[in-house]
Write an enzyme that holds these catalytic residues in place. Sequence first.
Site, mmCIF file in Angstrom:
data_model
loop_
_atom_site.group_PDB
_atom_site.id
_atom_site.type_symbol
_atom_site.label_atom_id
_atom_site.label_comp_id
_atom_site.label_asym_id
_atom_site.label_seq_id
_atom_site.Cartn_x
_atom_site.Cartn_y
_atom_site.Cartn_z
ATOM 1 N N CYS A 136 49.462 -58.208 -25.461
ATOM 2 C CA CYS A 136 50.013 -57.075 -26.203
ATOM 3 C C CYS A 136 49.546 -57.105 -27.659
ATOM 4 O O CYS A 136 48.372 -56.898 -27.926
ATOM 5 C CB CYS A 136 51.536 -57.052 -26.071
ATOM 6 S SG CYS A 136 52.249 -55.440 -26.486
ATOM 7 N N HIS A 176 52.853 -57.627 -20.221
ATOM 8 C CA HIS A 176 53.787 -58.743 -20.328
ATOM 9 C C HIS A 176 54.141 -59.230 -18.911
ATOM 10 O O HIS A 176 54.232 -58.432 -17.981
ATOM 11 C CB HIS A 176 55.069 -58.314 -21.033
ATOM 12 C CG HIS A 176 54.876 -57.953 -22.469
ATOM 13 N ND1 HIS A 176 54.595 -58.893 -23.435
ATOM 14 C CD2 HIS A 176 54.906 -56.757 -23.103
ATOM 15 C CE1 HIS A 176 54.481 -58.293 -24.608
ATOM 16 N NE2 HIS A 176 54.662 -56.996 -24.438
#
Length: 608
Positions: free
Chosen positions: A441, A543
């Site tokens: 991310c 994630h």
Amino acid sequence: MKCIKKKVAEELEAGNIRMNHSCPYHPSHFVGQNCTFCYCPFYPCEDPRFGHFIETGRPDKVWSCEECLFIHRHFLVEFALPKIKERRLQPDDHEGMMEIFHEAVEKLWRPGKAIMVVGATSDAGKSMTVAALGRIMLRKGYLCAPFKSQNMSLNSRVTAKGHEIAMVQMLQAQAMGLTTPDYHMNPILLKPKGNTESQVMVEGKPFGDYDVPGYYNDFVPGPGKEIVKRNVDYLKNRYDYVIMEGAGSPAEINIYDKDIANMRAAELADADCILVVNVEWGGSFAYAIGTVELLPPEDRKRIKGIILNNVRGDPEKMREGADELARRCGLPVMGIIPHADVQLPQEDSEAFRGVKTKGNGSMRIAVVKLPRIANFTDLDPLYTEDTTIVFADCPEDITTADAIVIPGTKNTVDDYKWLVSTGIADAIKSMKGKVPILGICGGYQMMGAEIRDPKGIEGKVPGNYKGLGLFNNISYFEEYDKRIIRDKAELVTGEGEVEGYEIHMGMSDVKEKPLFNITNFGRKGEVEGSFREDEMIYGTYIHGVLDKPAFRKKFLSLVKVRGEKPAEGMQTVDDYDKFVDQNLDKLADVFEKGLDMKAFMKIMGVEE
């Protein structure tokens, strides 16, 4: 509608099948559900306790009851199915079906009971207590849901419907056997952006940014209370019990009249409360007595018992003090809980405070300890491997590592500036091609050639920044909707699948080979992430990318250990979800042994 009636006819013919383990979607709602009425014979019941109308863009609205759990309870099927067969009702006899439905609701349905776990301090063990109590009640055959009205955390996850809630409420839902947690379980999520400002998420979506005065003076007395009431009532209409979690201490007298995370939430839910105290901190008796004494009389009445938590050594040595505490507070000490040696995801970054390393395996993995680190449960599967995790805050931690992970962050620009100022950025670049490097991310955004923030959305001051240059990607921040989505994908190299979620501001113009092919229904053909296999560099927005074994094993297989040989007898974990579930069982075992179960069940309204 014809399709539904056809399926109902098939189900009535099949009879009470209870749990259909052969179905690929079992259980689709909760562990132990009854699958007999996969297609509801009472559709559409139009009872607002079990569903709602949705707009479709057509003249007629459509009744949606996909979140109704009443139809999947054993007692409902065992009551309704014989009556339907006895009256020889056909699926198109809606009037006859509804007669039985109304009988069932009158006889079997009751709104759920709410209880609330509050803590004498922060880190009292509220989250794990809620998880443990929920698992205990699941074992006893009750359907429970977690609820935290307001959570402040950078550790969040995405529900099946694309809503963002705190990670710990997802964990608690797993403890309670729920497979489709939703935003009702954490309707207000505060995500600190730095200093005193937080992004406020309401019912899983961005609502606005607030500083502390604005939140307590405008948001709480405005929409805040109604949001809490609406969502806790929703859960009470669907579950036997709603097990609530407070935040910090319920006796914060400086914000007491504006606190919708503790006793005001308990009042809105009409919840009895259990006070939990962390004995390991010391001063536990004073914490307990002080908390009870600071509460106004009307709120003090809601406290029904005290749990002394996290006792190291012999719990019986606490008995004498517990009896005196009960005498002074006028409340029973309903549990003395020993320290539970379990491995479960940590709720917030306080778990890293004062911690430099974790584990004692042979692979030395440097995880950059970003100031605004977010979604750090991405790292948890690494703890189950032959690793030593080093929380890197200086260049030396990077240059002595066997692999590097740059995790997620709430603020890519500000944390990238920190990366440069500390010399860690140069240290990472110096390790290119020498050790495997993974960015997740915000960490993935930092790995690119450039980070563009022309309006100061991330860094407050507009600007463009040269990235680490490990990829040629360009990440940019503009005013747009936050991306909140679940992902299923497979490695483009065909080595296995991953499953996770995306939560991020900013997008990337990707100029590298993709790492994953997306496999979600309706999204086939999409690609995600970047990699340079020869240089061992990987980046992704997903994630949870390490949860499943495929990518985790691939990444660790590239590690060339410079330190000790692999530790003997180390057991790695393939199915991380199963590993977490086993630890939830262990946690519940510890609590059940330490609780006065008769006193606990009395609070739950069940006489044993």
